[in-house]
Design a protein around this motif. Structure first.
Motif, PDB file in Angstrom:
ATOM      1  N   GLN A   1       0.833  -1.208   0.000  1.00 53.72           N
ATOM      2  CA  GLN A   1       0.000   0.000   0.000  1.00 53.72           C
ATOM      3  C   GLN A   1       0.864   1.253   0.000  1.00 53.72           C
ATOM      4  OE1 GLN A   1      -2.729   0.039   3.284  1.00 53.72           O
ATOM      5  NE2 GLN A   1      -4.379  -0.872   2.077  1.00 53.72           N
ATOM      6  N   PHE A   2       1.908   1.254   0.812  1.00 55.26           N
ATOM      7  CA  PHE A   2       2.823   2.392   0.860  1.00 55.26           C
ATOM      8  C   PHE A   2       3.450   2.622  -0.512  1.00 55.26           C
ATOM      9  CE2 PHE A   2       7.293   3.702   1.172  1.00 55.26           C
ATOM     10  CZ  PHE A   2       7.121   4.991   1.663  1.00 55.26           C
ATOM     11  N   LYS A   3       3.914   1.558  -1.135  1.00 62.36           N
ATOM     12  CA  LYS A   3       4.546   1.663  -2.448  1.00 62.36           C
ATOM     13  C   LYS A   3       3.559   2.209  -3.482  1.00 62.36           C
ATOM     14  CE  LYS A   3       6.000  -2.140  -4.300  1.00 62.36           C
ATOM     15  NZ  LYS A   3       6.732  -3.364  -4.653  1.00 62.36           N
ATOM     16  N   ALA A   4       2.308   1.748  -3.424  1.00 63.56           N
ATOM     17  CA  ALA A   4       1.285   2.242  -4.346  1.00 63.56           C
ATOM     18  C   ALA A   4       1.031   3.731  -4.122  1.00 63.56           C
ATOM     19  CB  ALA A   4      -0.004   1.450  -4.176  1.00 63.56           C
ATOM     20  N   LEU A   5       0.969   4.164  -2.858  1.00 67.88           N
ATOM     21  CA  LEU A   5       0.769   5.583  -2.551  1.00 67.88           C
ATOM     22  C   LEU A   5       1.956   6.423  -3.005  1.00 67.88           C
ATOM     23  CD1 LEU A   5      -0.851   5.390   0.997  1.00 67.88           C
ATOM     24  CD2 LEU A   5      -1.927   6.193  -1.112  1.00 67.88           C
ATOM     25  N   LEU A   6       3.159   5.898  -2.842  1.00 60.82           N
ATOM     26  CA  LEU A   6       4.361   6.602  -3.266  1.00 60.82           C
ATOM     27  C   LEU A   6       4.373   6.783  -4.789  1.00 60.82           C
ATOM     28  CD1 LEU A   6       7.107   7.802  -2.473  1.00 60.82           C
ATOM     29  CD2 LEU A   6       8.065   5.508  -2.681  1.00 60.82           C
ATOM     30  N   ILE A   7       4.082   5.721  -5.513  1.00 62.30           N
ATOM     31  CA  ILE A   7       4.060   5.791  -6.982  1.00 62.30           C
ATOM     32  C   ILE A   7       2.926   6.687  -7.460  1.00 62.30           C
ATOM     33  CG2 ILE A   7       3.682   4.429  -9.075  1.00 62.30           C
ATOM     34  CD1 ILE A   7       5.200   2.131  -7.608  1.00 62.30           C
ATOM     35  N   LEU A   8       1.749   6.574  -6.848  1.00 62.62           N
ATOM     36  CA  LEU A   8       0.610   7.418  -7.222  1.00 62.62           C
ATOM     37  C   LEU A   8       0.931   8.895  -6.984  1.00 62.62           C
ATOM     38  CD1 LEU A   8      -2.414   7.628  -8.060  1.00 62.62           C
ATOM     39  CD2 LEU A   8      -2.917   7.562  -5.617  1.00 62.62           C
ATOM     40  N   GLY A   9       1.480   9.201  -5.824  1.00 62.37           N
ATOM     41  CA  GLY A   9       1.831  10.586  -5.508  1.00 62.37           C
ATOM     42  C   GLY A   9       2.867  11.144  -6.456  1.00 62.37           C
ATOM     43  N   GLU A  10       3.889  10.363  -6.750  1.00 68.33           N
ATOM     44  CA  GLU A  10       4.919  10.827  -7.683  1.00 68.33           C
ATOM     45  C   GLU A  10       4.354  11.024  -9.080  1.00 68.33           C
ATOM     46  OE1 GLU A  10       8.539   8.675  -7.789  1.00 68.33           O
ATOM     47  OE2 GLU A  10       9.282   9.760  -6.061  1.00 68.33           O
ATOM     48  N   THR A  11       3.464  10.157  -9.502  1.00 69.60           N
ATOM     49  CA  THR A  11       2.872  10.279 -10.842  1.00 69.60           C
ATOM     50  C   THR A  11       2.040  11.553 -10.949  1.00 69.60           C
ATOM     51  OG1 THR A  11       2.816   7.881 -11.055  1.00 69.60           O
ATOM     52  CG2 THR A  11       1.408   9.144 -12.541  1.00 69.60           C
ATOM     53  N   VAL A  12       1.200  11.792  -9.960  1.00 70.87           N
ATOM     54  CA  VAL A  12       0.336  12.975  -9.985  1.00 70.87           C
ATOM     55  C   VAL A  12       1.173  14.249  -9.902  1.00 70.87           C
ATOM     56  CG1 VAL A  12      -1.419  14.249  -8.691  1.00 70.87           C
ATOM     57  CG2 VAL A  12      -1.682  11.790  -9.076  1.00 70.87           C
ATOM     58  N   PHE A  13       2.060  14.311  -8.932  1.00 77.18           N
ATOM     59  CA  PHE A  13       2.849  15.526  -8.755  1.00 77.18           C
ATOM     60  C   PHE A  13       3.897  15.709  -9.848  1.00 77.18           C
ATOM     61  CE2 PHE A  13       1.269  15.298  -4.352  1.00 77.18           C
ATOM     62  CZ  PHE A  13       0.844  16.605  -4.206  1.00 77.18           C
ATOM     63  N   ALA A  14       4.381  14.615 -10.436  1.00 79.11           N
ATOM     64  CA  ALA A  14       5.404  14.730 -11.488  1.00 79.11           C
ATOM     65  C   ALA A  14       4.880  15.506 -12.691  1.00 79.11           C
ATOM     66  CB  ALA A  14       5.879  13.348 -11.914  1.00 79.11           C
ATOM     67  N   ALA A  15       3.620  15.339 -13.003  1.00 80.42           N
ATOM     68  CA  ALA A  15       3.051  16.072 -14.134  1.00 80.42           C
ATOM     69  C   ALA A  15       3.122  17.578 -13.894  1.00 80.42           C
ATOM     70  CB  ALA A  15       1.601  15.641 -14.355  1.00 80.42           C
ATOM     71  N   TYR A  16       2.798  18.001 -12.695  1.00 81.04           N
ATOM     72  CA  TYR A  16       2.804  19.434 -12.384  1.00 81.04           C
ATOM     73  C   TYR A  16       4.212  19.955 -12.108  1.00 81.04           C
ATOM     74  CZ  TYR A  16      -2.166  18.644 -12.059  1.00 81.04           C
ATOM     75  OH  TYR A  16      -3.441  18.294 -12.349  1.00 81.04           O
ATOM     76  N   LEU A  17       4.973  19.233 -11.313  1.00 81.28           N
ATOM     77  CA  LEU A  17       6.327  19.685 -11.000  1.00 81.28           C
ATOM     78  C   LEU A  17       7.209  19.655 -12.244  1.00 81.28           C
ATOM     79  CD1 LEU A  17       6.967  18.082  -7.502  1.00 81.28           C
ATOM     80  CD2 LEU A  17       6.336  20.425  -8.044  1.00 81.28           C
ATOM     81  N   GLY A  18       6.959  18.717 -13.128  1.00 80.76           N
ATOM     82  CA  GLY A  18       7.705  18.670 -14.383  1.00 80.76           C
ATOM     83  C   GLY A  18       7.499  19.923 -15.207  1.00 80.76           C
ATOM     84  N   GLN A  19       6.271  20.421 -15.252  1.00 83.02           N
ATOM     85  CA  GLN A  19       5.981  21.658 -15.964  1.00 83.02           C
ATOM     86  C   GLN A  19       6.708  22.846 -15.334  1.00 83.02           C
ATOM     87  OE1 GLN A  19       4.151  22.060 -18.811  1.00 83.02           O
ATOM     88  NE2 GLN A  19       4.128  19.834 -18.853  1.00 83.02           N
TER      89      GLN A  19
END
Length: 130
Positions: free
Chosen positions: A85-103
């Motif tokens: 569950q922790f790993k899923a939350l970590l990957i989900l959070g990075e995926t969501v925030f990566a789109a915005y932080l990448g911009q």
């Protein structure tokens, strides 16, 4: 949290291996820009709008708070059932925030200089058009 026995060695290395690639992409872009612009020139200093600065800081802080929260919650077993569950939350959070932080990282560190647009209705020099 590994040293406080919140994570096993295997969990800590897995979490780092999930977190490290996206962080290294952002860091390498920032370092590349810093090296390319090592000399200070007042004419080329970038200025950002207040809204851009506010959004940049807010999203970055939210990302850091999110990461710290899920790490602490997992380390103290306060709501995350297992490491998957922790790993899923970590990957989900990075995926969501990566789109915005990448911009944001791209806009601040890898975008070329903006050129001033010609005012509408102005003619090109030497053409005689109006």
């Amino acid at each position: 949290m590994y040293f406080r026995s919140g994570f096993t060695f295997s969990e800590a290395t897995t979490a780092i291996s999930v977190f490290l690639p996206i962080t290294s992409v952002y860091t390498s872009t920032i370092i590349k820009d810093i090296i390319a612009n090592k000399e200070i020139d007042q004419r080329t200093q970038k200025r950002y709008a207040v809204g851009f600065a506010l959004i940049s800081c807010t999203l970055t802080l939210l990302f850091i708070i999110y990461l710290l929260t899920i790490i602490v919650v997992k380390a103290y077993n306060l709501g995350i059932a297992d490491f998957e569950q922790f790993k899923a939350l970590l990957i989900l959070g990075e995926t969501v925030f990566a789109a915005y932080l990448g911009q944001i990282v791209h806009a601040m560190f890898s975008a070329g200089p903006t050129e001033a647009a010609e005012p509408s209705g102005a003619s090109a020099p030497g053409t005689g058009e109006r």
